[in-house]
Design an enzyme around this catalytic site. Structure first.
Site, mmCIF file in Angstrom:
data_model
loop_
_atom_site.group_PDB
_atom_site.id
_atom_site.type_symbol
_atom_site.label_atom_id
_atom_site.label_comp_id
_atom_site.label_asym_id
_atom_site.label_seq_id
_atom_site.Cartn_x
_atom_site.Cartn_y
_atom_site.Cartn_z
ATOM 1 N N HIS A 129 1.988 9.489 9.775
ATOM 2 C CA HIS A 129 1.636 10.578 8.860
ATOM 3 C C HIS A 129 0.125 10.588 8.642
ATOM 4 O O HIS A 129 -0.582 9.665 9.051
ATOM 5 C CB HIS A 129 2.371 10.432 7.527
ATOM 6 C CG HIS A 129 2.176 9.113 6.872
ATOM 7 N ND1 HIS A 129 3.155 8.154 6.805
ATOM 8 C CD2 HIS A 129 1.086 8.580 6.293
ATOM 9 C CE1 HIS A 129 2.679 7.088 6.210
ATOM 10 N NE2 HIS A 129 1.420 7.320 5.883
HETATM 11 C C1 T46 Z 1 -0.023 4.877 4.306
HETATM 12 C C2 T46 Z 1 0.439 3.609 4.933
HETATM 13 C C3 T46 Z 1 -0.685 2.673 5.237
HETATM 14 C C4 T46 Z 1 6.378 5.282 -3.139
HETATM 15 O O1 T46 Z 1 7.337 5.613 -3.870
HETATM 16 N N1 T46 Z 1 5.168 5.013 -3.710
HETATM 17 C C5 T46 Z 1 4.093 4.652 -2.970
HETATM 18 O O2 T46 Z 1 2.999 4.407 -3.529
HETATM 19 C C6 T46 Z 1 4.234 4.561 -1.541
HETATM 20 C C7 T46 Z 1 3.049 4.170 -0.685
HETATM 21 C C8 T46 Z 1 5.453 4.838 -0.993
HETATM 22 N N2 T46 Z 1 6.501 5.205 -1.788
HETATM 23 C C9 T46 Z 1 7.804 5.460 -1.167
HETATM 24 C C10 T46 Z 1 7.848 6.655 -0.229
HETATM 25 C C11 T46 Z 1 8.931 6.272 0.750
HETATM 26 O O3 T46 Z 1 10.191 6.645 0.234
HETATM 27 O O4 T46 Z 1 8.149 4.331 -0.383
HETATM 28 C C12 T46 Z 1 8.865 4.736 0.781
HETATM 29 C C13 T46 Z 1 8.182 4.193 2.037
HETATM 30 O O5 T46 Z 1 6.922 4.880 2.211
HETATM 31 P P1 T46 Z 1 6.356 5.250 3.660
HETATM 32 O O6 T46 Z 1 7.466 5.505 4.586
HETATM 33 O O7 T46 Z 1 5.339 6.346 3.481
HETATM 34 O O8 T46 Z 1 5.614 3.870 4.050
HETATM 35 P P2 T46 Z 1 4.619 3.623 5.282
HETATM 36 O O9 T46 Z 1 4.464 2.169 5.406
HETATM 37 O O10 T46 Z 1 5.046 4.390 6.476
HETATM 38 O O11 T46 Z 1 3.210 4.264 4.798
HETATM 39 C C14 T46 Z 1 2.523 3.694 3.697
HETATM 40 C C15 T46 Z 1 1.967 4.788 2.789
HETATM 41 O O12 T46 Z 1 3.040 5.643 2.370
HETATM 42 C C16 T46 Z 1 0.917 5.636 3.457
HETATM 43 O O13 T46 Z 1 0.223 6.383 2.497
HETATM 44 O O14 T46 Z 1 -1.097 5.360 4.612
HETATM 45 O O15 T46 Z 1 1.434 2.907 4.178
#
Ligand code: T46
Length: 134
Positions: free
Chosen positions: A51
């Site tokens: 993303h």
């Molecule tokens: C990024 C990379 C480096 C939350 O509820 N609060 C939060 O602050 C974050 C970061 C995530 N979430 C929830 C959203 C999803 O349901 O946690 C779940 C997993 O998030 P995501 O799939 O976006 O995780 P990554 O590791 O793919 O990405 C994260 C960050 O979301 C993103 O901003 O740059 O780490």
């Protein structure tokens, strides 16, 4: 076109007891820190991310272990290997990112400029290309 990222090196305060790094918003890193999260227990061969963000600035730090951050501005691609707790990757907006090659025990600490806002994410690569090209 810039690469949309920079490496920041932190000053480590070392003595015979070990090392200490203090990170202050708007000083050690160039934005106010509104949110902190960390990613850990990532299995080998798992890829995270996939993303971009419209407005969010973040710094990623390999507090423990190592991983690779793959970056794409829509024009330039880079891969950054993070393995040092005294080094941060500052990711600016409009950068498609994935994280891969997590070592056993790796911990990715993230300092973010804004509270969590799903509307700030672009999770579709074609939409990302259209967003950065207009
Ligand atoms: C990024 C990379 C480096 C939350 O509820 N609060 C939060 O602050 C974050 C970061 C995530 N979430 C929830 C959203 C999803 O349901 O946690 C779940 C997993 O998030 P995501 O799939 O976006 O995780 P990554 O590791 O793919 O990405 C994260 C960050 O979301 C993103 O901003 O740059 O780490």
């Amino acid at each position: 076109m810039t690469d949309n990222f920079e490496i920041i090196n932190f000053h480590s305060i070392d003595d015979i007891r070990g090392k200490l790094i203090a990170i202050e918003g708007e000083s050690s890193i160039p934005f106010e820190i509104k949110r902190v999260y960390y990613i850990y227990d990532v299995e080998e061969n798992v890829e995270r991310g996939g993303h971009a963000h419209k407005d969010l600035h973040q710094t990623l730090i390999a507090i423990s272990g190592s991983f690779t951050v793959n970056l794409d501005t829509g024009q330039n691609k880079s891969s950054i290997f993070l393995s040092r707790p005294d080094e941060a990757l500052w990711l600016k907006p409009n950068t498609w990112r994935t994280m891969s090659n997590f070592s056993a025990g790796a911990v990715c600490l993230v300092l973010a400029s804004e509270h969590y806002l799903e509307e700030d994410y672009i999770r579709n690569y074609q939409e990302f290309l259209e967003f950065v090209n207009h």
